[in-house]
Design a protein around this motif. Sequence first.
Motif, mmCIF file in Angstrom:
data_model
loop_
_atom_site.group_PDB
_atom_site.id
_atom_site.type_symbol
_atom_site.label_atom_id
_atom_site.label_comp_id
_atom_site.label_asym_id
_atom_site.label_seq_id
_atom_site.Cartn_x
_atom_site.Cartn_y
_atom_site.Cartn_z
ATOM 1 N N LYS A 137 56.858 42.634 51.215
ATOM 2 C CA LYS A 137 58.110 43.307 51.493
ATOM 3 C C LYS A 137 58.084 44.104 52.668
ATOM 4 O O LYS A 137 57.040 44.888 53.228
ATOM 5 N N GLY A 138 58.710 43.461 53.843
ATOM 6 C CA GLY A 138 58.726 44.101 55.270
ATOM 7 C C GLY A 138 57.345 43.614 55.820
ATOM 8 O O GLY A 138 57.183 42.538 55.831
ATOM 9 N N SER A 139 56.731 44.526 56.045
ATOM 10 C CA SER A 139 55.272 44.273 57.041
ATOM 11 C C SER A 139 54.408 44.651 55.756
ATOM 12 O O SER A 139 53.017 44.640 56.164
ATOM 13 N N THR A 140 54.628 45.057 54.467
ATOM 14 C CA THR A 140 53.502 45.420 53.513
ATOM 15 C C THR A 140 53.300 44.164 52.536
ATOM 16 O O THR A 140 54.201 43.498 52.122
ATOM 17 N N ILE A 141 51.840 43.924 52.319
ATOM 18 C CA ILE A 141 51.591 42.789 51.432
ATOM 19 C C ILE A 141 50.795 43.239 50.445
ATOM 20 O O ILE A 141 50.237 44.269 50.439
ATOM 21 N N ALA A 142 51.049 42.406 49.239
ATOM 22 C CA ALA A 142 50.137 42.864 48.075
ATOM 23 C C ALA A 142 49.328 41.546 47.499
ATOM 24 O O ALA A 142 49.821 40.539 47.590
ATOM 25 N N TRP A 143 48.347 41.943 47.159
ATOM 26 C CA TRP A 143 47.385 40.721 46.764
ATOM 27 C C TRP A 143 46.177 41.039 45.857
ATOM 28 O O TRP A 143 45.968 42.133 45.794
ATOM 29 N N LYS A 144 45.788 40.221 45.044
ATOM 30 C CA LYS A 144 44.549 40.199 44.171
ATOM 31 C C LYS A 144 43.377 39.171 44.121
ATOM 32 O O LYS A 144 43.679 37.871 44.683
ATOM 33 N N THR A 145 42.308 39.699 43.641
ATOM 34 C CA THR A 145 41.253 38.588 43.712
ATOM 35 C C THR A 145 40.342 38.880 42.597
ATOM 36 O O THR A 145 40.110 40.000 42.267
ATOM 37 N N ASN A 146 39.825 37.861 41.872
ATOM 38 C CA ASN A 146 38.898 38.137 40.912
ATOM 39 C C ASN A 146 37.637 37.311 41.169
ATOM 40 O O ASN A 146 37.567 36.238 41.774
ATOM 41 N N TRP A 147 36.284 37.805 41.092
ATOM 42 C CA TRP A 147 35.228 37.275 41.494
ATOM 43 C C TRP A 147 34.072 37.520 40.621
ATOM 44 O O TRP A 147 34.232 38.420 40.125
ATOM 45 N N THR A 148 33.056 36.486 40.342
ATOM 46 C CA THR A 148 31.868 36.583 39.827
ATOM 47 C C THR A 148 30.911 35.899 40.257
ATOM 48 O O THR A 148 30.972 34.968 40.650
ATOM 49 N N TRP A 149 29.719 36.609 40.443
ATOM 50 C CA TRP A 149 28.608 36.159 41.131
ATOM 51 C C TRP A 149 27.309 36.470 40.525
ATOM 52 O O TRP A 149 27.114 37.642 40.183
ATOM 53 N N THR A 150 26.572 35.515 40.310
ATOM 54 C CA THR A 150 25.074 35.912 39.724
ATOM 55 C C THR A 150 23.922 35.172 40.807
ATOM 56 O O THR A 150 24.224 34.151 41.190
ATOM 57 N N GLY A 151 22.812 35.834 40.696
ATOM 58 C CA GLY A 151 21.615 35.236 41.580
ATOM 59 C C GLY A 151 21.798 35.439 43.012
ATOM 60 O O GLY A 151 22.718 35.755 43.405
ATOM 61 N N GLY A 152 20.667 35.145 43.485
ATOM 62 C CA GLY A 152 20.576 35.211 44.949
ATOM 63 C C GLY A 152 20.676 36.646 45.591
ATOM 64 O O GLY A 152 20.736 37.638 44.971
ATOM 65 N N ASN A 153 20.389 36.670 46.990
ATOM 66 C CA ASN A 153 20.713 37.740 47.722
ATOM 67 C C ASN A 153 21.640 37.616 48.671
ATOM 68 O O ASN A 153 22.148 36.707 48.908
#
Length: 255
Positions: free
Chosen positions: A69-85
């Motif tokens: 809306k205008g110059s304002t943005i909305a977003w989302k992310t789902n993440w899952t990570w296992t192992g490693g560095n």
Amino acid sequence: MFSLSLLLLCVPLVSSTPHMHKHYVRVDTAPLSGQYDSVNVGQYSLLNNLWGENGAASGSQTSQITSMKGSTIAWKTNWTWTGGNGVKSFANIQLNTGINQQLSTISNMPSTWHWSQSNTGAVVADVAYDLFTSDTPGGSNTNEIMIWLANVNSGPISAQYNAAGHAVPISKNISIEGHKWNLYSGSNGYNQVYSFLLTSGTVKSFQGDIYPFLSHLIDNEGMSTSQYLTTAQAGTEATSGKAKFTTSAYSLTIN
């Protein structure tokens, strides 16, 4: 013959005060799941950016824009990570307008960021602005500047660590935009990294100017004003665990 009152009724009423509206922009809300999937909308790009996924035993990340809306943005992310560095992903919103300016020509960078993150189990992550500067417009990165609004069992790059393995700041209790920050400095093997971390807590609703962070480096750490700001991003940097990240409102402008 028409009466005056009837003629007045026939004249449309026009308000002398204009109505100011921020119009919603039609956006692509399809989920992004590929390693470097991205989508552009207005002055921004949403970058899924699973740059370190090969360092994980397993995992995935999905990001999507929810509205603008205008110059304002909305977003989302789902993440899952296992192992490693190391960091596996950095889902972020990137500003594409106003960049590649020399720091000396920038007066302010007003920003709003309202976000939340629900974590499942043991999570290692951060939520941060991520800026890069270069000696030339669009050139190789010289400096990376991170502004951490949240530190979830993680830590910054640092040239020095104490006996307990914790990063040692080069400067403490810096007052910028109503909060206290510690500044860390070190190399990631490619460029210098400066990280501003809150001395305590998190900031889930930021509204202010992020240019003073650059000004601090110019005034106190010898960063040259001839450097060009080549990248301006903000997002969730994930190392391990499972989380749902939601930004209800984000905006950034370079003036």
